[in-house]
Write a protein that holds these residues in place. Structure first.
Motif, PDB file in Angstrom:
ATOM      1  N   SER A   1      12.918   9.569   9.420  1.00 26.41           N
ATOM      2  CA  SER A   1      11.583  10.171   9.503  1.00 26.41           C
ATOM      3  C   SER A   1      11.349  11.152   8.363  1.00 26.41           C
ATOM      4  O   SER A   1      12.201  11.998   8.076  1.00 26.41           O
ATOM      5  CB  SER A   1      11.441  10.894  10.853  1.00 26.41           C
ATOM      6  N   CYS A   2      10.196  11.020   7.737  1.00 24.07           N
ATOM      7  CA  CYS A   2       9.819  11.939   6.662  1.00 24.07           C
ATOM      8  C   CYS A   2       8.307  11.804   6.459  1.00 24.07           C
ATOM      9  O   CYS A   2       7.783  10.691   6.414  1.00 24.07           O
ATOM     10  CB  CYS A   2      10.557  11.576   5.372  1.00 24.07           C
ATOM     11  N   PRO A   3       7.585  12.921   6.372  1.00 25.32           N
ATOM     12  CA  PRO A   3       6.135  12.846   6.184  1.00 25.32           C
ATOM     13  C   PRO A   3       5.766  12.063   4.930  1.00 25.32           C
ATOM     14  O   PRO A   3       6.459  12.135   3.907  1.00 25.32           O
ATOM     15  CB  PRO A   3       5.727  14.320   6.059  1.00 25.32           C
ATOM     16  N   LEU A   4       4.675  11.318   5.037  1.00 26.53           N
ATOM     17  CA  LEU A   4       4.214  10.522   3.902  1.00 26.53           C
ATOM     18  C   LEU A   4       4.040  11.375   2.648  1.00 26.53           C
ATOM     19  O   LEU A   4       4.419  10.955   1.546  1.00 26.53           O
ATOM     20  CB  LEU A   4       2.887   9.832   4.251  1.00 26.53           C
ATOM     21  N   ALA A   5       3.483  12.571   2.809  1.00 25.84           N
ATOM     22  CA  ALA A   5       3.243  13.435   1.653  1.00 25.84           C
ATOM     23  C   ALA A   5       4.539  13.781   0.929  1.00 25.84           C
ATOM     24  O   ALA A   5       4.577  13.842  -0.306  1.00 25.84           O
ATOM     25  CB  ALA A   5       2.535  14.715   2.096  1.00 25.84           C
ATOM     26  N   ILE A   6       5.605  13.990   1.690  1.00 24.80           N
ATOM     27  CA  ILE A   6       6.905  14.308   1.085  1.00 24.80           C
ATOM     28  C   ILE A   6       7.464  13.082   0.372  1.00 24.80           C
ATOM     29  O   ILE A   6       7.972  13.172  -0.750  1.00 24.80           O
ATOM     30  CB  ILE A   6       7.901  14.805   2.152  1.00 24.80           C
ATOM     31  N   CYS A   7       7.370  11.922   1.030  1.00 22.62           N
ATOM     32  CA  CYS A   7       7.854  10.683   0.418  1.00 22.62           C
ATOM     33  C   CYS A   7       7.110  10.398  -0.879  1.00 22.62           C
ATOM     34  O   CYS A   7       7.711  10.008  -1.889  1.00 22.62           O
ATOM     35  CB  CYS A   7       7.671   9.515   1.382  1.00 22.62           C
ATOM     36  N   GLU A   8       5.800  10.619  -0.830  1.00 19.59           N
ATOM     37  CA  GLU A   8       4.986  10.344  -2.011  1.00 19.59           C
ATOM     38  C   GLU A   8       5.299  11.342  -3.122  1.00 19.59           C
ATOM     39  O   GLU A   8       5.276  11.004  -4.311  1.00 19.59           O
ATOM     40  CB  GLU A   8       3.506  10.398  -1.653  1.00 19.59           C
ATOM     41  N   ASN A   9       5.624  12.557  -2.749  1.00 23.58           N
ATOM     42  CA  ASN A   9       5.978  13.569  -3.749  1.00 23.58           C
ATOM     43  C   ASN A   9       7.333  13.250  -4.392  1.00 23.58           C
ATOM     44  O   ASN A   9       7.521  13.462  -5.588  1.00 23.58           O
ATOM     45  CB  ASN A   9       6.021  14.959  -3.106  1.00 23.58           C
TER      46      ASN A   9
ATOM     47  N   LYS B   1      10.954   5.854  -7.275  1.00 21.80           N
ATOM     48  CA  LYS B   1      10.783   4.623  -8.045  1.00 21.80           C
ATOM     49  C   LYS B   1       9.391   4.515  -8.672  1.00 21.80           C
ATOM     50  O   LYS B   1       9.083   3.513  -9.311  1.00 21.80           O
ATOM     51  CB  LYS B   1      11.038   3.412  -7.146  1.00 21.80           C
ATOM     52  N   GLY B   2       8.566   5.524  -8.458  1.00 22.89           N
ATOM     53  CA  GLY B   2       7.215   5.494  -9.014  1.00 22.89           C
ATOM     54  C   GLY B   2       6.288   4.503  -8.323  1.00 22.89           C
ATOM     55  O   GLY B   2       5.226   4.158  -8.850  1.00 22.89           O
ATOM     56  N   LEU B   3       6.667   4.062  -7.120  1.00 19.01           N
ATOM     57  CA  LEU B   3       5.891   3.047  -6.427  1.00 19.01           C
ATOM     58  C   LEU B   3       4.592   3.586  -5.839  1.00 19.01           C
ATOM     59  O   LEU B   3       3.570   2.892  -5.820  1.00 19.01           O
ATOM     60  CB  LEU B   3       6.741   2.413  -5.317  1.00 19.01           C
ATOM     61  N   TYR B   4       4.639   4.815  -5.354  1.00 11.76           N
ATOM     62  CA  TYR B   4       3.418   5.398  -4.779  1.00 11.76           C
ATOM     63  C   TYR B   4       2.341   5.563  -5.845  1.00 11.76           C
ATOM     64  O   TYR B   4       1.162   5.319  -5.597  1.00 11.76           O
ATOM     65  CB  TYR B   4       3.723   6.739  -4.109  1.00 11.76           C
ATOM     66  N   ARG B   5       2.756   5.986  -7.041  1.00 12.26           N
ATOM     67  CA  ARG B   5       1.792   6.143  -8.131  1.00 12.26           C
ATOM     68  C   ARG B   5       1.123   4.805  -8.448  1.00 12.26           C
ATOM     69  O   ARG B   5      -0.100   4.727  -8.653  1.00 12.26           O
ATOM     70  CB  ARG B   5       2.478   6.707  -9.377  1.00 12.26           C
TER      71      ARG B   5
ATOM     72  N   PHE C   1       0.942  -1.911   0.157  1.00 12.93           N
ATOM     73  CA  PHE C   1       2.069  -0.980   0.049  1.00 12.93           C
ATOM     74  C   PHE C   1       2.144  -0.124   1.310  1.00 12.93           C
ATOM     75  O   PHE C   1       1.175   0.542   1.690  1.00 12.93           O
ATOM     76  CB  PHE C   1       1.928  -0.089  -1.188  1.00 12.93           C
ATOM     77  N   THR C   2       3.296  -0.136   1.953  1.00 14.10           N
ATOM     78  CA  THR C   2       3.466   0.566   3.222  1.00 14.10           C
ATOM     79  C   THR C   2       3.170   2.060   3.097  1.00 14.10           C
ATOM     80  O   THR C   2       3.703   2.741   2.223  1.00 14.10           O
ATOM     81  CB  THR C   2       4.903   0.378   3.750  1.00 14.10           C
ATOM     82  N   GLY C   3       2.323   2.525   4.000  1.00  7.35           N
ATOM     83  CA  GLY C   3       1.957   3.934   4.013  1.00  7.35           C
ATOM     84  C   GLY C   3       0.682   4.231   3.263  1.00  7.35           C
ATOM     85  O   GLY C   3       0.051   5.273   3.487  1.00  7.35           O
ATOM     86  N   ILE C   4       0.298   3.323   2.366  1.00  7.84           N
ATOM     87  CA  ILE C   4      -0.917   3.517   1.568  1.00  7.84           C
ATOM     88  C   ILE C   4      -1.974   2.483   1.954  1.00  7.84           C
ATOM     89  O   ILE C   4      -3.044   2.832   2.449  1.00  7.84           O
ATOM     90  CB  ILE C   4      -0.614   3.426   0.054  1.00  7.84           C
ATOM     91  N   THR C   5      -1.686   1.227   1.740  1.00  5.63           N
ATOM     92  CA  THR C   5      -2.647   0.172   2.064  1.00  5.63           C
ATOM     93  C   THR C   5      -2.130  -0.782   3.128  1.00  5.63           C
ATOM     94  O   THR C   5      -2.780  -1.780   3.448  1.00  5.63           O
ATOM     95  CB  THR C   5      -3.004  -0.632   0.797  1.00  5.63           C
ATOM     96  N   SER C   6      -0.951  -0.500   3.658  1.00  4.62           N
ATOM     97  CA  SER C   6      -0.376  -1.299   4.734  1.00  4.62           C
ATOM     98  C   SER C   6       0.291  -0.346   5.712  1.00  4.62           C
ATOM     99  O   SER C   6       0.892   0.659   5.295  1.00  4.62           O
ATOM    100  CB  SER C   6       0.653  -2.295   4.166  1.00  4.62           C
ATOM    101  N   PRO C   7       0.194  -0.606   7.020  1.00  2.51           N
ATOM    102  CA  PRO C   7       0.695   0.352   8.013  1.00  2.51           C
ATOM    103  C   PRO C   7       2.211   0.383   8.135  1.00  2.51           C
ATOM    104  O   PRO C   7       2.902  -0.588   7.795  1.00  2.51           O
ATOM    105  CB  PRO C   7       0.068  -0.140   9.317  1.00  2.51           C
TER     106      PRO C   7
END
Length: 199
Positions: A132-140, A144-148, A158-164
């Protein structure tokens, strides 16, 4: 159907129970699930290293590594994602049958897919670990630069952004990597394995 009718299961002469006796411990799958960047691979490898240090038979199946070989023919659409998890479940089952404690580090975002894998195993052999980790922390973190890329629309579904991501309802273990140190997390997992008499 004809092909399946001509395939007969061959029973091995060495049983899983026999391998447990030889190894001095039982086998299971530690199924690490969580968002990208939550720390699944880091934690799975830390657990594996400690098991190895203590003389247990273990192995890690990592999501990216598997897609370099066994699952390199799969994409990231819903159908391929389901097949990705199904194949990993089958491979993990083989490792468990061989007497190993196998850790799998995959996002595996959907409850139904994880439940399907759970159904492949005997009771207490499938241990779901919610990293478990908040999305904001994972994105920060975004190691791998995947969230960007996902925010720019370069990665669809993409899980957490455009896919649940469907979080586990009753995981055997929950590790909050935003508040728990890696060493403490490893010890929590090993303590669970001891309580369940796997170690």
């Amino acid at each position: 159907m004809e092909r399946q009718n001509n395939i007969i299961w061959h029973h091995a002469s060495v049983t899983k129970k026999g391998r447990h006796c030889l190894n001095g411990h039982k086998s299971c799958v530690l199924w690490f699930t969580g968002l990208s960047g939550s720390g699944k691979s880091t934690l799975a490898n830390a657990v594996d290293h400690e098991l190895y240090r203590q003389g247990y038979h273990s192995y890690v199946l990592d999501g990216d590594n598997i897609r370099h070989g066994l699952n390199r023919d799969l994409g990231f659409g819903e159908k391929d994602r389901k097949e990705n998890i199904r194949r990993i479940g089958e491979v993990a089952k083989l490792f468990v049958d061989s007497g190993h404690i196998v850790s799998t580090a995959f996002i595996s975002p959907f409850l139904a897919d994880r439940d399907l894998v759970r159904s492949m195993f005997e009771e207490d052999e499938f241990i779901e670990i919610f990293v478990s980790c908040p999305l904001a922390i994972c994105e920060n973190r975004d190691p791998k630069g995947l969230y960007r890329k996902a925010r720019k629309g370069q990665i669809p579904d993409f899980t957490g952004i455009t896919s649940p991501y469907e979080a586990p309802i009753k995981p055997e273990i929950t590790i909050d990597t935003n508040s728990m140190a890696i060493e403490a997390s490893v010890q929590k997992i090993l303590a669970y394995l001891k309580v369940k008499k796997i170690l």
